[in-house]
Design a protein around this motif. Sequence first.
Motif, PDB file in Angstrom:
ATOM      1  N   UNK A  71       0.821  -1.201   0.000  1.00  0.00           N
ATOM      2  CA  UNK A  71       0.000   0.000   0.000  1.00  0.00           C
ATOM      3  C   UNK A  71       0.855   1.251   0.000  1.00  0.00           C
ATOM      4  N   UNK A  72       0.488   2.201   0.839  1.00  0.00           N
ATOM      5  CA  UNK A  72       1.240   3.447   0.941  1.00  0.00           C
ATOM      6  C   UNK A  72       2.190   3.369   2.135  1.00  0.00           C
ATOM      7  N   UNK A  73       2.961   4.419   2.319  1.00  0.00           N
ATOM      8  CA  UNK A  73       3.912   4.521   3.436  1.00  0.00           C
ATOM      9  C   UNK A  73       4.899   3.356   3.445  1.00  0.00           C
ATOM     10  N   UNK A  74       5.324   2.964   2.243  1.00  0.00           N
ATOM     11  CA  UNK A  74       6.310   1.883   2.165  1.00  0.00           C
ATOM     12  C   UNK A  74       7.665   2.389   2.639  1.00  0.00           C
ATOM     13  N   UNK A  75       8.495   1.463   3.038  1.00  0.00           N
ATOM     14  CA  UNK A  75       9.864   1.832   3.380  1.00  0.00           C
ATOM     15  C   UNK A  75      10.804   1.277   2.321  1.00  0.00           C
ATOM     16  N   UNK A  76      12.009   1.808   2.284  1.00  0.00           N
ATOM     17  CA  UNK A  76      13.013   1.358   1.330  1.00  0.00           C
ATOM     18  C   UNK A  76      14.048   0.512   2.040  1.00  0.00           C
ATOM     19  N   UNK A  77      14.523  -0.492   1.319  1.00  0.00           N
ATOM     20  CA  UNK A  77      15.551  -1.361   1.863  1.00  0.00           C
ATOM     21  C   UNK A  77      16.377  -1.888   0.710  1.00  0.00           C
ATOM     22  N   UNK A  78      17.418  -2.643   1.026  1.00  0.00           N
ATOM     23  CA  UNK A  78      18.196  -3.335   0.006  1.00  0.00           C
ATOM     24  C   UNK A  78      18.277  -4.811   0.381  1.00  0.00           C
ATOM     25  N   UNK A  79      18.488  -5.623  -0.622  1.00  0.00           N
ATOM     26  CA  UNK A  79      18.644  -7.064  -0.387  1.00  0.00           C
ATOM     27  C   UNK A  79      19.778  -7.568  -1.261  1.00  0.00           C
ATOM     28  N   UNK A  80      20.740  -8.233  -0.611  1.00  0.00           N
ATOM     29  CA  UNK A  80      21.814  -8.875  -1.360  1.00  0.00           C
ATOM     30  C   UNK A  80      21.456 -10.333  -1.530  1.00  0.00           C
ATOM     31  N   UNK A  81      21.250 -10.741  -2.763  1.00  0.00           N
ATOM     32  CA  UNK A  81      20.878 -12.119  -3.047  1.00  0.00           C
ATOM     33  C   UNK A  81      22.134 -12.988  -2.938  1.00  0.00           C
ATOM     34  N   UNK A  82      22.169 -13.917  -1.984  1.00  0.00           N
ATOM     35  CA  UNK A  82      23.382 -14.719  -1.804  1.00  0.00           C
ATOM     36  C   UNK A  82      23.650 -15.669  -2.963  1.00  0.00           C
ATOM     37  N   UNK A 151      14.026 -12.131 -10.510  1.00  0.00           N
ATOM     38  CA  UNK A 151      14.348 -11.012  -9.626  1.00  0.00           C
ATOM     39  C   UNK A 151      15.214 -11.444  -8.455  1.00  0.00           C
ATOM     40  N   UNK A 152      14.799 -12.483  -7.747  1.00  0.00           N
ATOM     41  CA  UNK A 152      15.606 -13.090  -6.704  1.00  0.00           C
ATOM     42  C   UNK A 152      15.592 -14.591  -6.921  1.00  0.00           C
ATOM     43  N   UNK A 153      16.470 -15.289  -6.239  1.00  0.00           N
ATOM     44  CA  UNK A 153      16.423 -16.744  -6.234  1.00  0.00           C
ATOM     45  C   UNK A 153      15.671 -17.183  -4.984  1.00  0.00           C
ATOM     46  N   UNK A 154      14.552 -17.902  -5.170  1.00  0.00           N
ATOM     47  CA  UNK A 154      13.800 -18.346  -3.992  1.00  0.00           C
ATOM     48  C   UNK A 154      14.710 -19.213  -3.129  1.00  0.00           C
ATOM     49  N   UNK A 155      14.581 -19.024  -1.805  1.00  0.00           N
ATOM     50  CA  UNK A 155      15.571 -19.665  -0.947  1.00  0.00           C
ATOM     51  C   UNK A 155      15.098 -19.852   0.477  1.00  0.00           C
ATOM     52  N   UNK A 156      15.516 -20.934   1.082  1.00  0.00           N
ATOM     53  CA  UNK A 156      15.461 -21.074   2.537  1.00  0.00           C
ATOM     54  C   UNK A 156      16.734 -20.430   3.091  1.00  0.00           C
ATOM     55  N   UNK A 157      16.820 -20.348   4.420  1.00  0.00           N
ATOM     56  CA  UNK A 157      17.957 -19.670   5.055  1.00  0.00           C
ATOM     57  C   UNK A 157      18.553 -20.590   6.107  1.00  0.00           C
TER      58      UNK A 157
END
Length: 445
Positions: A71-82, A151-157
């Motif tokens: 929705x609105x009021x989103x925040x920005x972040x970054x993600x490093x795809x391992x 966009x990303x590689x689906x992954x468990x952690x």
Amino acid sequence: MTGTASRRTVLSAALAAAAGAGGAAPSAAQGAAAAARTVDNHFWATQGDWSRGATAGVRLVTGTRPGVAIGSSVRRTTYRDPHTGRTSPWECGSWTSPSHRPGAPATEIVVSWNAHTPAGTWMQVELTGIYSDGGAMPWYVMGRWASGDGDIRRTSVDGQGDGRTSVSTDTLSVDAPASGLRIASYRLRLTVFRTPGTTRTPTVWRVGAMASAVPDRFTVPASAPGLVRELKVPRYSQNIHIGRYPQYDNGGEAWCSPTSSQMIIEYWGRRPTAQDLAWVDPAYTDPQVCHAARHTYDHQYEGCGNWPFNAAYAATYRGMNGVVTRLQSLTELESLVRAGIPAITSQSFLKGELTGAGYGTAGHLMTVIGFTAAGDVIANDPASPSNPAVRRVYRRREWENIWLRTKRRNAAGKVVSGTGGVCCLYWPESPTSAQRGALAALGVH
């Protein structure tokens, strides 16, 4: 043919050992009540469910499939795809569930979700909880997922734990269940992501978990046959795909999960489009199985056997739902088949423990499609040399025990985990009343 068990802790518990530590023996009534509470399914999927959660940068979606979207009021972040090494900016929002207390404190939890993630979007599911001694659990990532892989590689952690619980691929487990420690309650948090500056959004219409505390057992009581029925489920062999697309878990040799998923998806009248399959070599038969393998592949686990990823893949098809659960008896499985719902089951066994299989496995999935007049299990077993050979009939008592036990001995005589009744269930958005009732009896809505 191994699907899941050889590289992660299979769902199992040690309540029997803990109960044996002391105290009076339970009465028959208490024992029956405890057995009824060994599995707890809880999902947020209705408009009322979503409205009870806490939102930050997401909006509630109404209509026939209520859910949450950015929705609105989103925040920005970054993600490093391992798995690609790329660091990218994203806009995101989150939804956090209310606390849920299972019917009995749990030793294991598996999360499931159903969502639409168009290109340029993805989602993450996390879980936290409170222990039975009042201690707090950290937030654990239970999956980073997108239906595609552009966009990303689906992954468990991997590597998540606090010395009391830990995550193994898709399963959160108490490290020492014999200590008596349990998970008394849990909350889930969805975070949905999109490319900055766009209006794209994932839409999540189901999230929840199966929490369980099944006693350790090498054998289970025999059940009485209660159904004669066979569902017409397509038959696909994983073995005809051996050598194809080895980047996805060594090719068809290990594709029992996506092959089973594809059988049931097509049973419900869904299948990938020609455009979806354009990437597959046109010389390959059953290209939809290759497609399922690619779109269930977990880049951390390096396999296609992540249970929630298979359920999420099934739910990418029009009007479909998918969850991971476990059943407590073959009678419960009969009730599903009676209503027209096949199930993907997970089992592990030595060669010779399952007459007619011709192999042994540390973990393998097959699709149960019916029961014979003698009560034997009719399964579409993807570990077969051809599609016509996929239909198998397995002896009821043998199959029941290898599926429901939580402990077994491997070929070296070592005690290892059994699968304890794990299964995946897929069903359409508008089930029949009988199907709705069979699912509701399991706590699946």
